[in-house]
Design a protein around this motif. Structure first.
Motif, PDB file in Angstrom:
ATOM      1  N   ALA A 141      -8.507  16.012  -4.888  1.00 48.72           N
ATOM      2  CA  ALA A 141      -8.067  14.717  -5.418  1.00 48.72           C
ATOM      3  C   ALA A 141      -9.243  13.773  -5.628  1.00 48.72           C
ATOM      4  O   ALA A 141     -10.220  13.788  -4.872  1.00 48.72           O
ATOM      5  CB  ALA A 141      -7.068  14.083  -4.449  1.00 48.72           C
ATOM      6  N   ALA A 142      -9.137  12.946  -6.671  1.00 46.39           N
ATOM      7  CA  ALA A 142     -10.176  11.946  -6.929  1.00 46.39           C
ATOM      8  C   ALA A 142      -9.980  10.731  -6.031  1.00 46.39           C
ATOM      9  O   ALA A 142     -10.938  10.104  -5.594  1.00 46.39           O
ATOM     10  CB  ALA A 142     -10.147  11.538  -8.399  1.00 46.39           C
ATOM     11  N   ASN A 143      -8.708  10.393  -5.768  1.00 43.39           N
ATOM     12  CA  ASN A 143      -8.395   9.243  -4.910  1.00 43.39           C
ATOM     13  C   ASN A 143      -8.277   9.711  -3.477  1.00 43.39           C
ATOM     14  O   ASN A 143      -7.241  10.232  -3.084  1.00 43.39           O
ATOM     15  CB  ASN A 143      -7.042   8.647  -5.310  1.00 43.39           C
ATOM     16  N   LYS A 144      -9.311   9.512  -2.703  1.00 45.68           N
ATOM     17  CA  LYS A 144      -9.256  10.048  -1.339  1.00 45.68           C
ATOM     18  C   LYS A 144      -8.749   8.988  -0.365  1.00 45.68           C
ATOM     19  O   LYS A 144      -9.229   7.858  -0.369  1.00 45.68           O
ATOM     20  CB  LYS A 144     -10.637  10.547  -0.918  1.00 45.68           C
ATOM     21  N   PRO A 145      -7.783   9.355   0.475  1.00 45.20           N
ATOM     22  CA  PRO A 145      -7.262   8.387   1.440  1.00 45.20           C
ATOM     23  C   PRO A 145      -8.286   8.096   2.523  1.00 45.20           C
ATOM     24  O   PRO A 145      -9.066   8.971   2.893  1.00 45.20           O
ATOM     25  CB  PRO A 145      -6.050   9.112   2.036  1.00 45.20           C
ATOM     26  N   ASP A 165      -3.381  11.841  -6.177  1.00 42.64           N
ATOM     27  CA  ASP A 165      -4.102  11.099  -7.215  1.00 42.64           C
ATOM     28  C   ASP A 165      -3.233  10.029  -7.853  1.00 42.64           C
ATOM     29  O   ASP A 165      -3.688   8.936  -8.143  1.00 42.64           O
ATOM     30  CB  ASP A 165      -4.633  12.062  -8.277  1.00 42.64           C
ATOM     31  N   ASP A 166      -1.973  10.359  -8.088  1.00 42.07           N
ATOM     32  CA  ASP A 166      -1.101   9.393  -8.748  1.00 42.07           C
ATOM     33  C   ASP A 166      -0.729   8.241  -7.815  1.00 42.07           C
ATOM     34  O   ASP A 166      -0.688   7.095  -8.224  1.00 42.07           O
ATOM     35  CB  ASP A 166       0.161  10.093  -9.253  1.00 42.07           C
ATOM     36  N   ASP A 204       0.853  -1.204   0.000  1.00 47.80           N
ATOM     37  CA  ASP A 204       0.000   0.000   0.000  1.00 47.80           C
ATOM     38  C   ASP A 204       0.884   1.248   0.000  1.00 47.80           C
ATOM     39  O   ASP A 204       1.999   1.225   0.512  1.00 47.80           O
ATOM     40  CB  ASP A 204      -0.873   0.043   1.267  1.00 47.80           C
ATOM     41  N   ALA A 261      -2.383   7.287  -5.039  1.00 50.44           N
ATOM     42  CA  ALA A 261      -3.558   6.647  -4.437  1.00 50.44           C
ATOM     43  C   ALA A 261      -3.231   6.039  -3.070  1.00 50.44           C
ATOM     44  O   ALA A 261      -3.330   4.832  -2.874  1.00 50.44           O
ATOM     45  CB  ALA A 261      -4.145   5.595  -5.381  1.00 50.44           C
ATOM     46  N   ARG A 297       3.765   3.026 -12.089  1.00 54.06           N
ATOM     47  CA  ARG A 297       2.607   2.629 -12.895  1.00 54.06           C
ATOM     48  C   ARG A 297       2.626   3.158 -14.315  1.00 54.06           C
ATOM     49  O   ARG A 297       1.571   3.387 -14.922  1.00 54.06           O
ATOM     50  CB  ARG A 297       1.305   3.070 -12.204  1.00 54.06           C
TER      51      ARG A 297
END
Ligand code: AMP
Length: 629
Positions: free
Chosen positions: A185-189, A152-153, A109, A155, A457
């Protein structure tokens, strides 16, 4: 052994050479293959081997040096000084590791670390390494937009942060920037762990935000063993600027990095166990990863984590620390020395600096007056070293730990172990073998241990950006111009791309342009790096306003300039703020519409802009000439 033989062996007898260097670290399981370069340009080091960065940096020293200083934290911002022995560091890292595990962080992770220079930042990095999580440290000087694109990158499952940093006695609140970044950010922790230093008010988002002190209190005695990682597993990513607005996640392995650091601390930095390493960089930069945190600790040294300016409370503070903690290896940047140069030189004579073996400087070109000033003041060798976020450790320098060799002013030195450095013609790809020919500095694969594995990635971006820029050759481009003299010493002449270097900080001009363009009254903008006596380079912006009717006088122009600077501060951070934003009615471009950044830069530096036959409208450059005259 002569250095020439040492370097030759590292390339020609690669497996034997690196097997020997690999003995500098502990392996839980030995590797079965030293270097796998079957699928160029990818290089895999120490396949089959299992190890752990945190074990090598902390646990393995408990046997011999549990009570020795490991981490020396000094903040001249908050007037704190705290020394952690290896045993105490081990305990704190386990507590942080237990906290992260309890927040659901598992092997593989990502954990994003957005922290000031406080001990918990180091604990968080080592804790990630311990449990096999991938850390991604974002420099605390970056603001919400820069941070959001990195969130975002990467995640991340969790973010570790703090209420605030402090610079020059001014509190910089981090939490509002972090909240803004997470909302963008689209990827929220799922989880945010916050260290409360009591510097700025913090409101915690229920369910998401946690106070580190409270979580730590539940884990005081939790034992968290090191996760044995494959040597080729990912240890961390660190973002760096390139020619596009999107930052690249430089990805690093576990085993190769550990070996490269152990080897470089010994062969290049001449650090010995029990000594003290003082690197003045920031954990948000690669230099901080390698030589504040992992390198010195892997080498069994004490490391100084310094929060503050070099001139506060006065220009003697660094030398005071050298005396107090008997620093043997010091590592800084030319910019810092240029700042110190403005102070009373008596500071250099006020303290006992006899423990110091050398001062290493990196991150930007080292000019001769700066090098001479500090060499005379300290009376120790000043060793320039050239490297990049991508390499993780020096590419060019002098390895005095192998063989004492003279440095030459203006040159970082010669290629380090495992680096096959060449100069190529930028268009033909032909190798330049004669002395003093200018070419692009490239590295032939296989790249050495510790070098970036790929772009996080995005293997295609790694190959296309770095390895395909020279026609007909699969070589890694540093995007730096260089020459080599008759003795094999290299000289770095500046970037071949749109990356600029402000006070040793690498910034992409495109990122700054994108930020400025988001101002509602900016139609177009060009940002260039212009030579600066103190910072090496500063960013200079030339903008075309959408509606210029209000820009009637200097006061109106200064007002818009101020708004734009505020915007860049808020989006990217003050590091990226241009020195000036000037307004023009059009920008110099080629007929095909490409911005002539190099011509703008030349004009700003009072140089000849060169061939302008492809330029669309010469009036555009004249406007800039008039402005900077
Ligand atoms: P960064 O990735 O932020 O470490 O920036 C790397 C870039 O900084 C290199 O590509 C060079 O342009 C520049 N650089 C780093 N060290 C030196 C040095 N010793 N001399 C000249 N330029 C340097």
């Amino acid at each position: 052994m002569s250095y020439a033989d040492f370097h030759r062996r590292s390339l020609e007898d690669r497996d034997a050479f690196w097997t020997e260097q690999a003995k500098l670290i502990d392996w839980q399981q030995p590797f079965t293959r030293v270097c796998n370069h079957d699928n160029p340009p990818f290089t895999r080091w120490f396949e089959g081997g299992k190890t752990n960065l945190c074990h090598n940096a902390v646990d393995r020293h408990l046997k011999d040096r549990a009570q020795q200083n490991a981490l020396i934290f000094v903040s001249t911002e908050t007037d704190q000084e705290r020394v952690y022995s290896y045993a105490e560091l081990h305990a704190e890292v386990q507590r942080m590791a237990a906290v992260l595990k309890a927040q659901g962080v598992k092997r593989g992770d990502r954990v994003l670390i957005y922290m000031p220079m406080i001990p918990e930042a180091t604990f968080a990095m080592l804790a990630c390494a311990r449990i096999g999580a991938i850390h991604s440290v974002v420099f605390g000087g970056f603001a919400s937009h820069s941070l959001a694109s990195r969130i975002d990158d990467a995640a991340p499952v969790a973010i570790v942060s703090a209420d605030a940093g402090s610079r020059g006695g001014k509190v910089v609140a981090y939490k509002p920037l972090l909240d803004e970044a997470i909302s963008l950010a689209a990827n929220k922790p799922a989880s945010v762990v916050l260290v409360n230093r009591g510097l700025a008010p913090m409101s915690l988002v229920p369910g998401r935000d946690h106070d580190y002190a409270a979580l730590r209190a539940q884990q005081l005695d939790t034992v968290v063993p090191c996760e044995w990682m494959d040597a080729t597993d990912i240890s961390y990513t660190i973002y760096t600027s390139g020619t596009t607005g999107k930052p690249k996640g430089v990805q690093r392995d576990v085993g190769g990095y550990a070996v490269a650091l152990a080897s470089s601390v010994k062969q290049i930095f001449m650090g010995q166990p029990g000594e003290t390493f003082f690197c003045t960089s920031d954990i948000g930069w690669v230099v901080g990863h390698s030589y504040i945190v992992y390198g010195p600790l892997i080498g069994g040294m004490a490391t100084i984590l310094y929060e503050g300016l070099p001139i506060r409370p006065d220009g003697g503070i660094w030398w005071k620390l050298v005396e107090k903690y008997k620093v043997s290896v010091m590592f800084s940047a030319p910019t810092a020395v240029r700042v110190l140069k403005k102070q009373d030189p008596a500071y250099l004579k006020q303290y006992d600096l006899s423990s110091l073996k050398a001062l290493f400087l990196a991150g930007e070109p080292l000019d001769e007056p700066t090098a001479r000033w500090i060499a005379d003041g300290l009376g120790v060798p000043i060793i320039d070293n050239y490297w990049q976020t991508e390499s993780g450790w020096p590419i060019l320098t002098i390895a005095n730990g192998v063989e004492k060799k003279a440095s030459k002013f203006g040159s970082p030195g010669v290629p380090m172990a495992g680096y096959s450095v060449k100069l190529l013609h930028e268009n033909t790809g032909e190798e330049l073998t004669e002395p003093n020919q200018k070419g692009v500095v490239v590295i032939e694969g296989p790249t050495p241990p510790g070098f970036m594995q790929t772009v996080w990635r995005d293997d295609a971006r790694f190959v296309n950006t770095y390895w395909k820029s020279i026609p007909g050759r699969l070589v890694y481009s540093t995007f730096d111009w260089g020459i080599r003299d008759e003795d094999g010493y290299y000289y770095i002449l500046g970037r071949t791309d749109d990356v600029i270097n402000v006070a040793g900080h690498r910034l992409g001009t495109r990122e700054i342009e994108e930020s400025i363009s988001s101002h509602p009254n900016v139609a177009e903008v060009a940002v260039v790096g212009v030579a600066d006596a103190l910072k090496g380079q500063v960013a200079m912006a030339f903008a075309v306003a959408k509606d210029a009717s209000g820009l009637v006088d200097e006061a109106a122009r200064l007002k818009l300039e101020g708004e734009i600077m505020k915007l860049v501060d808020a989006q990217l951070g003050a590091v990226a703020r241009p020195a000036r934003v000037r307004f023009v009615s059009l920008l110099p471009k080629t007929r095909s519409g490409k911005l002539l950044r190099r011509a703008i830069q030349a004009v700003c530096e009072g140089r000849d802009p060169g061939d302008l036959t492809t330029m669309d409208d010469p009036g555009a450059l004249q406007q800039i000439r008039d402005l900077v005259a």
